[in-house]
Design a protein around this motif. Structure first.
Motif, PDB file in Angstrom:
ATOM      1  N   LEU A 126       8.562   3.620  -6.332  1.00 27.67           N
ATOM      2  CA  LEU A 126       7.611   3.199  -5.313  1.00 27.67           C
ATOM      3  C   LEU A 126       7.824   4.025  -4.055  1.00 27.67           C
ATOM      4  O   LEU A 126       8.948   4.100  -3.538  1.00 27.67           O
ATOM      5  CB  LEU A 126       7.785   1.714  -4.975  1.00 27.67           C
ATOM      6  CG  LEU A 126       7.124   0.687  -5.901  1.00 27.67           C
ATOM      7  CD1 LEU A 126       7.628   0.818  -7.327  1.00 27.67           C
ATOM      8  CD2 LEU A 126       7.348  -0.726  -5.369  1.00 27.67           C
ATOM      9  N   LEU A 175       2.671   4.911  -6.571  1.00 31.26           N
ATOM     10  CA  LEU A 175       3.703   5.200  -7.556  1.00 31.26           C
ATOM     11  C   LEU A 175       3.916   6.706  -7.691  1.00 31.26           C
ATOM     12  O   LEU A 175       2.953   7.468  -7.772  1.00 31.26           O
ATOM     13  CB  LEU A 175       3.320   4.616  -8.918  1.00 31.26           C
ATOM     14  CG  LEU A 175       3.263   3.086  -9.021  1.00 31.26           C
ATOM     15  CD1 LEU A 175       2.887   2.676 -10.440  1.00 31.26           C
ATOM     16  CD2 LEU A 175       4.597   2.460  -8.629  1.00 31.26           C
ATOM     17  N   TYR A 191      -1.340   2.979  -8.127  1.00 29.65           N
ATOM     18  CA  TYR A 191      -0.876   2.109  -7.049  1.00 29.65           C
ATOM     19  C   TYR A 191      -0.431   0.779  -7.654  1.00 29.65           C
ATOM     20  O   TYR A 191      -1.088   0.248  -8.552  1.00 29.65           O
ATOM     21  CB  TYR A 191      -1.973   1.883  -6.015  1.00 29.65           C
ATOM     22  CG  TYR A 191      -2.294   3.123  -5.214  1.00 29.65           C
ATOM     23  CD1 TYR A 191      -1.693   3.350  -3.975  1.00 29.65           C
ATOM     24  CD2 TYR A 191      -3.169   4.082  -5.712  1.00 29.65           C
ATOM     25  CE1 TYR A 191      -1.968   4.502  -3.250  1.00 29.65           C
ATOM     26  CE2 TYR A 191      -3.449   5.240  -4.993  1.00 29.65           C
ATOM     27  CZ  TYR A 191      -2.850   5.442  -3.765  1.00 29.65           C
ATOM     28  OH  TYR A 191      -3.125   6.590  -3.048  1.00 29.65           O
ATOM     29  N   TYR A 192       0.677   0.290  -7.131  1.00 34.53           N
ATOM     30  CA  TYR A 192       1.284  -0.934  -7.655  1.00 34.53           C
ATOM     31  C   TYR A 192       1.261  -2.035  -6.603  1.00 34.53           C
ATOM     32  O   TYR A 192       1.539  -1.787  -5.426  1.00 34.53           O
ATOM     33  CB  TYR A 192       2.723  -0.652  -8.054  1.00 34.53           C
ATOM     34  CG  TYR A 192       3.590  -1.884  -8.236  1.00 34.53           C
ATOM     35  CD1 TYR A 192       3.519  -2.638  -9.403  1.00 34.53           C
ATOM     36  CD2 TYR A 192       4.489  -2.281  -7.242  1.00 34.53           C
ATOM     37  CE1 TYR A 192       4.323  -3.765  -9.581  1.00 34.53           C
ATOM     38  CE2 TYR A 192       5.297  -3.395  -7.414  1.00 34.53           C
ATOM     39  CZ  TYR A 192       5.201  -4.131  -8.578  1.00 34.53           C
ATOM     40  OH  TYR A 192       5.992  -5.242  -8.745  1.00 34.53           O
ATOM     41  N   TYR A 216       1.972  -0.265  -3.084  1.00 35.95           N
ATOM     42  CA  TYR A 216       2.747   0.970  -3.003  1.00 35.95           C
ATOM     43  C   TYR A 216       2.155   2.017  -3.936  1.00 35.95           C
ATOM     44  O   TYR A 216       1.732   1.700  -5.052  1.00 35.95           O
ATOM     45  CB  TYR A 216       4.201   0.731  -3.426  1.00 35.95           C
ATOM     46  CG  TYR A 216       5.002  -0.140  -2.488  1.00 35.95           C
ATOM     47  CD1 TYR A 216       5.694   0.408  -1.416  1.00 35.95           C
ATOM     48  CD2 TYR A 216       5.077  -1.524  -2.683  1.00 35.95           C
ATOM     49  CE1 TYR A 216       6.448  -0.390  -0.565  1.00 35.95           C
ATOM     50  CE2 TYR A 216       5.818  -2.325  -1.834  1.00 35.95           C
ATOM     51  CZ  TYR A 216       6.505  -1.752  -0.776  1.00 35.95           C
ATOM     52  OH  TYR A 216       7.237  -2.548   0.074  1.00 35.95           O
TER      53      TYR A 216
END
Length: 212
Positions: free
Chosen positions: A172, A162, A151-152, A160
């Motif tokens: 994303l 990934l 997760y970013y 978001y």
């Protein structure tokens, strides 16, 4: 002002059909109220609120009024991509290139969307060990490994999930105009992350934590 607000509310609170109907009614009463530039501002406001179908309808109306506006074709290409209408997105970007061959967004956009189409027909598997290597802090960018997925999040912005495009490049989920690439040194250590934008620009952040 009230007429403008009525159009905006129809798009935001109802549907693209309701918005276009209201736009037609207001334009009939006030022919000079919504020029191409005004519609462009409305379209961008809709994009910001992730109202991509509604934005596509506005961009289409703009192109009826001014069919050679490259920025409008680019905007339509972006929202069609976010709607996962990939052939329509490519067509819009290609139209922009026909008008202006050096359009950086369109030049990047065509292969960018073709990669998304290819991804629909295959899956990219990244090993748990590699995912763990990628998790960490990269300045304002944070990568977290949770239940087998990365997760970013960038400071102050939404998180978001990934999705792997390759072994070191991720897109994303829900925001297709941006990608991340993990960069390693000669020893295979992840040292930085590169953000890639569909407009053609990139930026980098060095890793700021110490991997386990």
């Amino acid at each position: 002002r009230l007429a403008r607000l009525s159009v905006e509310k129809a798009f935001l609170n109802e549907s693209s059909e309701a918005g276009m109907k209201k736009l037609g009614e207001v334009t009939e009463q006030h022919p000079d109220l919504f020029k191409v530039g005004d519609l462009g501002e409305l379209a961008q406001a809709l994009v910001t609120r992730k109202k991509h179908e509604e934005a596509a309808a506005v961009f289409t109306r703009m192109l009826e009024m001014a069919p050679k506006l490259v920025s409008t074709w680019e905007g339509l290409g972006l929202v069609e991509m976010e709607r996962r209408r990939f052939p329509e997105s490519i067509q819009a970007f290609e139209k922009a290139l026909q008008i202006r061959s050096n359009s950086s967004m369109a030049k990047t956009g065509v292969p960018w969307v073709k990669e998304l189409i290819a991804l629909e027909n295959r899956s990219v598997s990244v090993s748990p060990e590699l995912l763990k290597m990628y998790a960490g802090d990269y300045g304002p960018r944070k990568i977290v490994l949770r239940e087998g997925s990365l997760y970013y999040q960038r400071d102050g912005r939404p998180e978001y999930c990934l999705l792997a495009l390759s072994q070191n490049t991720f897109l994303l989920e829900g925001y297709l105009r941006f990608r991340l690439r993990f960069i390693t040194d000669i020893e295979g250590q992840v040292t930085k992350i590169s953000g890639m934008y569909i407009e053609g620009r990139t930026d980098e952040n060095e890793r700021t934590d110490i991997p386990e």
